[in-house]
Design an enzyme around this catalytic site. Structure first.
Site, mmCIF file in Angstrom:
data_model
loop_
_atom_site.group_PDB
_atom_site.id
_atom_site.type_symbol
_atom_site.label_atom_id
_atom_site.label_comp_id
_atom_site.label_asym_id
_atom_site.label_seq_id
_atom_site.Cartn_x
_atom_site.Cartn_y
_atom_site.Cartn_z
ATOM 1 N N ASN A 85 -14.237 -5.357 -2.839
ATOM 2 C CA ASN A 85 -13.694 -4.070 -3.272
ATOM 3 C C ASN A 85 -14.200 -2.881 -2.455
ATOM 4 O O ASN A 85 -13.590 -1.812 -2.486
ATOM 5 C CB ASN A 85 -14.057 -3.870 -4.750
ATOM 6 C CG ASN A 85 -13.777 -2.477 -5.228
ATOM 7 O OD1 ASN A 85 -12.634 -2.093 -5.413
ATOM 8 N ND2 ASN A 85 -14.829 -1.688 -5.434
ATOM 9 N N TYR A 127 -6.854 5.124 6.425
ATOM 10 C CA TYR A 127 -6.882 4.437 5.135
ATOM 11 C C TYR A 127 -5.638 3.562 4.974
ATOM 12 O O TYR A 127 -5.739 2.379 4.615
ATOM 13 C CB TYR A 127 -6.968 5.455 4.005
ATOM 14 C CG TYR A 127 -7.063 4.844 2.629
ATOM 15 C CD1 TYR A 127 -8.261 4.342 2.148
ATOM 16 C CD2 TYR A 127 -5.940 4.768 1.798
ATOM 17 C CE1 TYR A 127 -8.351 3.771 0.887
ATOM 18 C CE2 TYR A 127 -6.020 4.208 0.532
ATOM 19 C CZ TYR A 127 -7.228 3.712 0.082
ATOM 20 O OH TYR A 127 -7.302 3.160 -1.165
ATOM 21 N N LYS A 185 -5.486 -0.595 4.673
ATOM 22 C CA LYS A 185 -4.980 -1.276 3.481
ATOM 23 C C LYS A 185 -3.791 -2.181 3.819
ATOM 24 O O LYS A 185 -3.590 -3.215 3.165
ATOM 25 C CB LYS A 185 -4.608 -0.252 2.410
ATOM 26 C CG LYS A 185 -5.820 0.481 1.830
ATOM 27 C CD LYS A 185 -6.828 -0.487 1.197
ATOM 28 C CE LYS A 185 -8.011 0.218 0.567
ATOM 29 N NZ LYS A 185 -8.944 -0.697 -0.120
ATOM 30 N N THR A 230 -10.975 8.022 -9.767
ATOM 31 C CA THR A 230 -12.251 7.771 -9.103
ATOM 32 C C THR A 230 -12.637 9.010 -8.299
ATOM 33 O O THR A 230 -11.812 9.888 -8.042
ATOM 34 C CB THR A 230 -12.151 6.581 -8.132
ATOM 35 O OG1 THR A 230 -11.203 6.906 -7.100
ATOM 36 C CG2 THR A 230 -11.711 5.303 -8.850
#
Length: 298
Positions: free
Chosen positions: A137, A203, A207, A238
């Site tokens: 993760n 990012y 991913k 988050t």
């Protein structure tokens, strides 16, 4: 228009339910419960829970999704071994889980460093004798900048953390699972594995890479009783999401309106998806990427 959209959604769900033989078993009211965030599970760890006796490894569990998932596994009876770079936060998570009667051990490790991730996995197996579930993760959004202002250093940092970190984790986890006859691996992908978003190019690229890594590894080891899948969170509450929204001038309520369920997902919801994929209820999932975006990929 809103009424038409609701009918379309219900029709699609009814079609899926019909195919699964569930029509008549799902009350209409239940279809709307995604509008309300579920309450986090409370109480003490259950030593006879779903994952009693299982050894679970989690990377990037000092906060956010990783922390919530480590706690959820421990509450279900698992022995949890987790890492992260922020030692103080790691110790806090470890103490919080133990205070609830769960078993959790923190080791500082940086997934960008091959020797550190190897030592982390080796120490987990040395301590507990096996490795049943790995949740890879650890990740970062990096700097939020326009494409042409993205620094090469940031590109390398994000790709190394998110993509290389998953690669190195699986490289060290899979040999142990092969020796013991099987296991489960879940990797954290993203809605950004499918869609482009402004100002976070590294990012998104990282991913996308995780999807390919997951599918490739799943093909290689499915016949060896190792189930490898990924999850695709969307907007999850988050620190990383709050930072990205703040940098782009997006207020929380604005960001939530971009999610079909009109709210930001909770870390506990993502943890529940990980636990499902890790359980015996998900034995046919291999090479899958499970959409937990609140409808963003519909």
């Amino acid at each position: 228009m809103e009424e038409k959209d609701e009918r379309t959604i219900l029709t699609r769900r009814k079609t899926i339910a019909t195919a699964a033989g569930l029509v008549g078993a799902i009350p209409v009211a239940a279809l709307a419960n995604t509008q309300f965030p579920p309450q986090p599970k409370t109480g003490r760890a259950d030593p006879q829970g779903r994952f009693a006796g299982k050894v679970v490894l989690v990377t990037g569990a000092t906060s956010g999704i990783g922390e919530a998932t480590a706690r959820a596994f421990a509450l279900e009876g698992a022995k949890v071994y987790f890492c992260g770079r922020r030692q103080e936060l790691g110790r806090n998570v470890e103490s919080a889980v133990r205070a609830l009667g769960g078993e959790a051990t923190y080791q500082r490790a940086d997934v960008r460093e091959a020797d550190q991730i190897k030592a982390f996995v080796d120490n987990c197996v040395s301590r507990y004798g096996r490795l049943d579930v790995a949740f890879n993760n650890a990740g970062t959004v990096g700097e939020v900048n326009p494409f042409l202002e993205t620094a090469l250093d940031d590109w390398h940092n994000v790709l190394t953390t998110n993509a290389t970190g998953v690669f190195l984790s699986m490289k060290n986890e899979i040999p142990y699972m092969l020796k013991q006859g099987g296991g489960v691996i879940i990797n954290t992908a993203s809605v950004s594995s499918y869609r482009g978003f402004l100002n976070i190019a590294p990012y998104g690229a990282s991913k996308h890479a995780i999807l390919s890594l997951t599918k490739t590894a799943a093909l290689a080891f499915a016949a060896k009783n190792i189930r490898i899948s990924s999850i695709a969170p969307g907007g999850v509450d988050t620190a990383m999401l709050r930072y990205a929204r703040e940098r782009q001038g997006i207020r929380p309520e604005q960001g939530a309106m971009g999610i079909p369920i009109h709210r930001t997902n909770t870390v506990e919801e993502i943890a529940r998806a990980v636990l499902f994929l890790s359980s015996d209820d998900a034995t046919s999932f291999a090479g899958s990427n499970v959409d937990v975006t609140g409808g963003m990929l519909d």
